[in-house]
Design an enzyme around this catalytic site. Structure first.
Site, mmCIF file in Angstrom:
data_model
loop_
_atom_site.group_PDB
_atom_site.id
_atom_site.type_symbol
_atom_site.label_atom_id
_atom_site.label_comp_id
_atom_site.label_asym_id
_atom_site.label_seq_id
_atom_site.Cartn_x
_atom_site.Cartn_y
_atom_site.Cartn_z
ATOM 1 N N VAL A 151 0.866 -1.188 0.000
ATOM 2 C CA VAL A 151 0.000 0.000 0.000
ATOM 3 C C VAL A 151 0.896 1.230 0.000
ATOM 4 O O VAL A 151 1.735 1.391 0.889
ATOM 5 C CB VAL A 151 -0.916 0.032 1.250
ATOM 6 C CG1 VAL A 151 -1.795 1.282 1.240
ATOM 7 C CG2 VAL A 151 -1.771 -1.221 1.337
ATOM 8 N N LYS A 223 -6.008 -2.795 -1.747
ATOM 9 C CA LYS A 223 -5.343 -1.962 -0.731
ATOM 10 C C LYS A 223 -6.298 -1.597 0.399
ATOM 11 O O LYS A 223 -5.907 -1.575 1.574
ATOM 12 C CB LYS A 223 -4.754 -0.722 -1.401
ATOM 13 C CG LYS A 223 -3.579 -1.060 -2.312
ATOM 14 C CD LYS A 223 -3.253 0.070 -3.267
ATOM 15 C CE LYS A 223 -2.051 -0.278 -4.153
ATOM 16 N NZ LYS A 223 -1.874 0.656 -5.266
HETATM 17 N N1 HSE Z 1 -0.834 -0.067 -10.318
HETATM 18 C C1 HSE Z 1 -0.604 0.429 -9.001
HETATM 19 C C2 HSE Z 1 -0.944 1.902 -8.953
HETATM 20 C C3 HSE Z 1 0.826 0.180 -8.628
HETATM 21 O O1 HSE Z 1 -1.184 2.474 -10.024
HETATM 22 O O2 HSE Z 1 -1.035 2.488 -7.884
HETATM 23 C C4 HSE Z 1 1.123 0.307 -7.156
HETATM 24 O O3 HSE Z 1 0.415 -0.609 -6.384
#
Ligand code: HSE
Length: 337
Positions: A151, A223
């Protein structure tokens, strides 16, 4: 400390570079002397009990595309059970996120914990799908499971809530947890189309391999579930998160919001202990209303009120710095200074 690295992509290689550039001060400042005893990528593994030469490993990976080609005296290539069979203190589980069944992350983490190894992971899949049982297994085996990089990338969102607000009770949280969608929405606010904004984000290397995971809100939902478990003691999975992505957010809706001095943001939050991800209008004066690839989360706690943490939420080196932070924490807790 003897480490096994599983997954030698962007984060794994950034971690190797970080260790190489910091080795002297890691030891003098934190007493940490990491020795990589095995490294595993999609094609196989190299095991080297005396320690792998990281610069050589990075060069081999770059030239040959796999760590299996690493050759040195005392090192061998292995196929099976590397995590369980290799003597080490900590497993770094850095394989890509799989939100469907969490594999191969879940199996790697379980093998490591069952064989008495601490685990650091940047992989959201296992935690989003099985947080309570993985924590239970860690406790049962008397090992630590740490996941700061899952996260906020390098931004210590989880530690901020868990450690800095220790003693207080977190009642809720609300914020931007996905850099890709924040970048897309920010660029759309500047008049760019959804498609070209997404292409830009992919070129920056922050989007998931399957961009729908960002756009449809799965990454943010993962998250949200990790924060809810770790910080608020809930026993939830990604399946408990009510989720709407940004695919339906139009330029018109964004313009309308702007007239009210608001922005549309993909927000992850709790509301009456419900877990939610959805596009919402946020005042431009709200501290979570950050732009570009930034993440921002406001925690509301019982006694100390609201606090917001803002920072870069993705990137190889950023996430590798979170892995290093976790490693220092394990060193401090287990091998008490
Ligand atoms: N794809 C995710 C983002 C990467 O754009 O935040 C980080 O977890």
């Amino acid at each position: 400390m003897r480490l096994i690295i599983v997954g030698f992509g962007n984060v794994g290689q950034s971690f190797a570079k970080l260790i190489l550039s910091r080795s002297a001060d890691l030891y003098s400042t934190y007493g940490v002397n990491p020795r990589i005893v095995a490294c595993i990528d999609k094609k196989g593994a190299v095991v080297c009990p005396s320690g792998i030469d990281l610069q050589k490993l990075l060069d081999i990976k770059k030239i040959k595309g796999t760590v299996v080609e690493y050759r040195s005296e005392g090192c061998k290539s292995l196929e099976d059970d590397v995590v369980e069979q290799t003597d080490s203190d900590v497993l770094l589980e850095l394989t890509p996120t799989n939100l469907q069944n969490g594999e191969p992350g879940i199996s790697n983490i379980i093998s490591a914990m069952r064989s008495g190894k601490h685990v650091i992971t940047t992989n959201k899949g296992p935690l989003a799908l099985a947080f309570p049982s993985l924590m239970e297994l860690a406790n049962y085996n008397n090992v630590m499971l740490r996941f700061s990089g899952t996260v906020g990338g390098g931004t210590p969102i989880l530690e901020f809530a868990k450690r800095c607000l220790k003693g207080d009770r977190i009642l809720s949280f609300k914020g931007i947890l996905n850099g890709t969608t924040n970048y897309v929405l920010t660029r759309m606010e500047q008049g760019l189309s959804f498609e070209s904004a997404l292409r830009d984000a992919q070129e920056k290397g922050i989007a998931e391999a399957t961009p729908e995971l960002d756009i449809d809100g799965y990454d943010a939902a993962a998250k949200v579930s990790i924060i809810a478990n770790w910080v608020m003691g809930m026993k939830k999975t990604i399946c408990d998160v009510e989720r709407i992505g940004i695919a339906e957010v139009t330029l018109e809706r964004i313009e309308e919001a702007q007239k009210r001095n608001n922005s549309i943001k993909l927000i992850g939050m709790t509301e009456n202990r419900k877990l939610i991800v959805r596009p919402m209008e946020v005042s431009k004066f709200d501290p979570i209303c950050v732009n570009g690839t930034l993440n921002a989360v406001t925690f509301s706690s019982e006694h100390s009120g609201q606090q917001t943490i803002i920072g870069r939420g993705a990137g190889g080196m950023e996430t590798a710095s979170a892995v290093l932070r976790d490693l220092i924490e394990i060193k401090n807790s287990v091998y008490e200074m």
